[in-house]
Motif scaffolding. Structure first.
Motif, mmCIF file in Angstrom:
data_model
loop_
_atom_site.group_PDB
_atom_site.id
_atom_site.type_symbol
_atom_site.label_atom_id
_atom_site.label_comp_id
_atom_site.label_asym_id
_atom_site.label_seq_id
_atom_site.Cartn_x
_atom_site.Cartn_y
_atom_site.Cartn_z
ATOM 1 N N THR A 230 0.838 -1.194 0.000
ATOM 2 C CA THR A 230 0.000 0.000 0.000
ATOM 3 C C THR A 230 0.875 1.247 0.000
ATOM 4 O O THR A 230 2.081 1.197 0.282
ATOM 5 C CB THR A 230 -0.907 0.017 1.237
ATOM 6 N N SER A 231 0.244 2.394 -0.316
ATOM 7 C CA SER A 231 0.980 3.657 -0.331
ATOM 8 C C SER A 231 1.502 4.009 1.058
ATOM 9 O O SER A 231 2.584 4.591 1.204
ATOM 10 C CB SER A 231 0.076 4.779 -0.852
ATOM 11 N N GLU A 232 0.746 3.657 2.088
ATOM 12 C CA GLU A 232 1.195 3.949 3.459
ATOM 13 C C GLU A 232 2.466 3.183 3.781
ATOM 14 O O GLU A 232 3.394 3.722 4.410
ATOM 15 C CB GLU A 232 0.092 3.584 4.448
ATOM 16 N N LEU B 32 9.456 9.647 -3.150
ATOM 17 C CA LEU B 32 8.640 9.949 -1.978
ATOM 18 C C LEU B 32 7.481 10.867 -2.339
ATOM 19 O O LEU B 32 6.378 10.748 -1.793
ATOM 20 C CB LEU B 32 9.514 10.580 -0.889
ATOM 21 N N VAL B 33 7.699 11.793 -3.273
ATOM 22 C CA VAL B 33 6.603 12.641 -3.757
ATOM 23 C C VAL B 33 5.507 11.789 -4.374
ATOM 24 O O VAL B 33 4.307 11.978 -4.104
ATOM 25 C CB VAL B 33 7.139 13.672 -4.771
ATOM 26 N N LEU B 34 5.888 10.819 -5.211
ATOM 27 C CA LEU B 34 4.904 9.931 -5.819
ATOM 28 C C LEU B 34 4.174 9.100 -4.770
ATOM 29 O O LEU B 34 2.953 8.895 -4.870
ATOM 30 C CB LEU B 34 5.591 9.004 -6.826
ATOM 31 N N ALA B 35 4.920 8.600 -3.780
ATOM 32 C CA ALA B 35 4.286 7.798 -2.741
ATOM 33 C C ALA B 35 3.268 8.626 -1.962
ATOM 34 O O ALA B 35 2.184 8.133 -1.622
ATOM 35 C CB ALA B 35 5.353 7.232 -1.801
ATOM 36 N N GLU B 36 3.602 9.880 -1.668
ATOM 37 C CA GLU B 36 2.654 10.741 -0.963
ATOM 38 C C GLU B 36 1.422 11.034 -1.818
ATOM 39 O O GLU B 36 0.291 11.065 -1.304
ATOM 40 C CB GLU B 36 3.349 12.036 -0.553
ATOM 41 N N MET B 37 1.603 11.231 -3.111
ATOM 42 C CA MET B 37 0.466 11.468 -3.995
ATOM 43 C C MET B 37 -0.423 10.225 -4.081
ATOM 44 O O MET B 37 -1.660 10.324 -4.075
ATOM 45 C CB MET B 37 0.952 11.875 -5.385
ATOM 46 N N ASN B 38 0.174 9.059 -4.151
ATOM 47 C CA ASN B 38 -0.614 7.825 -4.180
ATOM 48 C C ASN B 38 -1.353 7.599 -2.867
ATOM 49 O O ASN B 38 -2.409 6.957 -2.849
ATOM 50 C CB ASN B 38 0.285 6.627 -4.481
ATOM 51 N N TYR B 39 -0.782 8.122 -1.791
ATOM 52 C CA TYR B 39 -1.421 7.984 -0.482
ATOM 53 C C TYR B 39 -2.580 8.961 -0.313
ATOM 54 O O TYR B 39 -3.403 8.794 0.579
ATOM 55 C CB TYR B 39 -0.368 8.208 0.606
ATOM 56 N N GLY B 40 -2.654 9.986 -1.161
ATOM 57 C CA GLY B 40 -3.766 10.923 -1.089
ATOM 58 C C GLY B 40 -3.374 12.382 -0.981
ATOM 59 O O GLY B 40 -4.246 13.256 -0.952
ATOM 60 N N TYR B 41 -2.066 12.673 -0.946
ATOM 61 C CA TYR B 41 -1.627 14.061 -0.881
ATOM 62 C C TYR B 41 -1.905 14.754 -2.218
ATOM 63 O O TYR B 41 -1.675 14.165 -3.269
ATOM 64 C CB TYR B 41 -0.128 14.137 -0.593
ATOM 65 N N PRO B 42 -2.364 15.996 -2.211
ATOM 66 C CA PRO B 42 -2.402 16.759 -3.468
ATOM 67 C C PRO B 42 -0.977 16.997 -3.986
ATOM 68 O O PRO B 42 -0.009 16.964 -3.224
ATOM 69 C CB PRO B 42 -3.082 18.078 -3.069
ATOM 70 N N LEU B 43 -0.884 17.214 -5.293
ATOM 71 C CA LEU B 43 0.429 17.437 -5.901
ATOM 72 C C LEU B 43 1.148 18.603 -5.238
ATOM 73 O O LEU B 43 2.355 18.522 -4.962
ATOM 74 C CB LEU B 43 0.259 17.698 -7.406
#
Length: 332
Positions: free
Chosen positions: A53-55, A199-210
């Motif tokens: 999972t993204s988390e 890490l930017v991609l992982a945060e975006m996949n987890y639900g962070y806005p770009l």
């Protein structure tokens, strides 16, 4: 003096045991923080193939953070946390500070026993020398090493970033969405930029806005090139326009700025090298002399001018480091 029922030999064995444990833990943490970042990208790809999972991916890539509001030394923790982020060290700043303090206290207690100078540590001046010696090894040398690693990693990031922008622009022009173009950059670029964008991609996949993921990137790295990139993308998301054209122009600006920075670094290299040597050499010289021949200092600790001289030297050294840093800190 120790009580009669405590054997000094067992005390020495206990101190040596603690030293070996701390040394083993320090060696493991150094190995993990040095060679771990080189495997983060492949680790992320392997986790994606296993269906992580993204988390879980964020937990694997993101370094330990420190709650500054709960720390006793917020300014020190904030500075150390920023430099460790830039150096790519995953350990939390609070844990690093705890290890540094533990090593300092251990050396302060252990060195007089192993050096055979316990009988000479009988005045405030001798205690001050032990404190300065232990602090030099446990605090000053690690801080110098962290600053060196951070500066080297930032230079590599700045060198890689224009090429990464070119890859991102080509991906956008080929029809990739922003996440797909970032994925292309992560797969094509080496570390350390690949890990940061991963890490930017992982945060975006987890639900962070770009925008939030990129702001986190700028807070971790803290370079002007990354900041300009984040501002450009943030403005484009609000106002619209061709992101590929914006980033193409930004890449040209960054390359022109990099040429200017190289010229400035060449002109200021002598001053920066002088500042680095004048900062590191007094610490290294004091540690080396006190380690090899502690009597060089201990023979004069009872002199009435010793304590004022040591305090004056420490004050002048600190003042010189601050002044030199301000003189050579040229921003472009």
């Amino acid at each position: 003096m120790l009580p009669d029922f405590i054997d000094p030999e067992y005390v020495l064995y206990g101190i040596v045991f603690l030293a070996v444990v701390l040394l083993a833990e320090g060696g493991f943490l150094w190995w993990r923080d040095t060679y771990g970042p080189k495997k983060r990208v492949s680790k992320r790809m392997a986790m994606l193939e296993r269906g992580a999972t993204s988390e879980e991916i964020i937990t694997a890539l993101r370094r330990q953070s420190t709650d500054v509001s709960k720390s006793l030394l917020p300014s020190v923790i904030r500075y150390l946390d920023a430099r460790m982020n830039q150096a790519g060290i995953r350990m939390s700043a609070q844990r690093m500070l705890t290890i540094m303090a533990s090593v300092t206290m251990l050396i302060g207690f252990l060195f007089p026993l192993l050096g055979g100078i316990t009988g000479q540590v009988r005045s405030a001046g001798a205690v001050l020398l032990i404190v300065l010696f232990a602090g030099g090894i446990g605090i000053a040398l690690p801080v110098l090493a962290i600053n060196y690693l951070a500066a080297r990693r930032l230079k590599l990031l700045e060198k890689q970033f224009p090429t990464a922008l070119d890859v991102l622009v080509r991906g956008l022009r080929a029809g990739y969405p922003i996440t797909g173009a970032l994925e292309l950059v992560v797969s094509e670029m080496p570390d350390p930029l690949s890990s940061e964008l991963g890490l930017v991609l992982a945060e975006m996949n987890y639900g962070y806005p770009l925008r939030d993921a990129l702001v986190n990137l700028s807070e971790r790295v803290q370079t002007q090139d990354i900041n300009m990139f984040v501002v450009s993308v943030s403005i484009q998301t609000e106002t619209g326009g061709s992101l590929s054209e914006i980033l193409d122009g930004l890449a040209k600006v960054i390359r022109d700025r990099a040429a200017m920075v190289l010229k400035v670094r060449a002109l200021a290299s002598e001053g920066k090298m002088t500042g680095a040597l004048l900062t590191a050499m007094p610490i290294i010289t004091f540690i080396g002399v006190f380690w090899s021949t502690p009597e060089f200092y201990l023979d004069v600790v009872d002199d009435p001018w010793f304590m004022p001289g040591v305090i004056g030297i420490v004050f002048l050294f600190t003042l010189g480091v601050v002044v030199m840093n301000r003189l050579i800190a040229i921003k472009v």
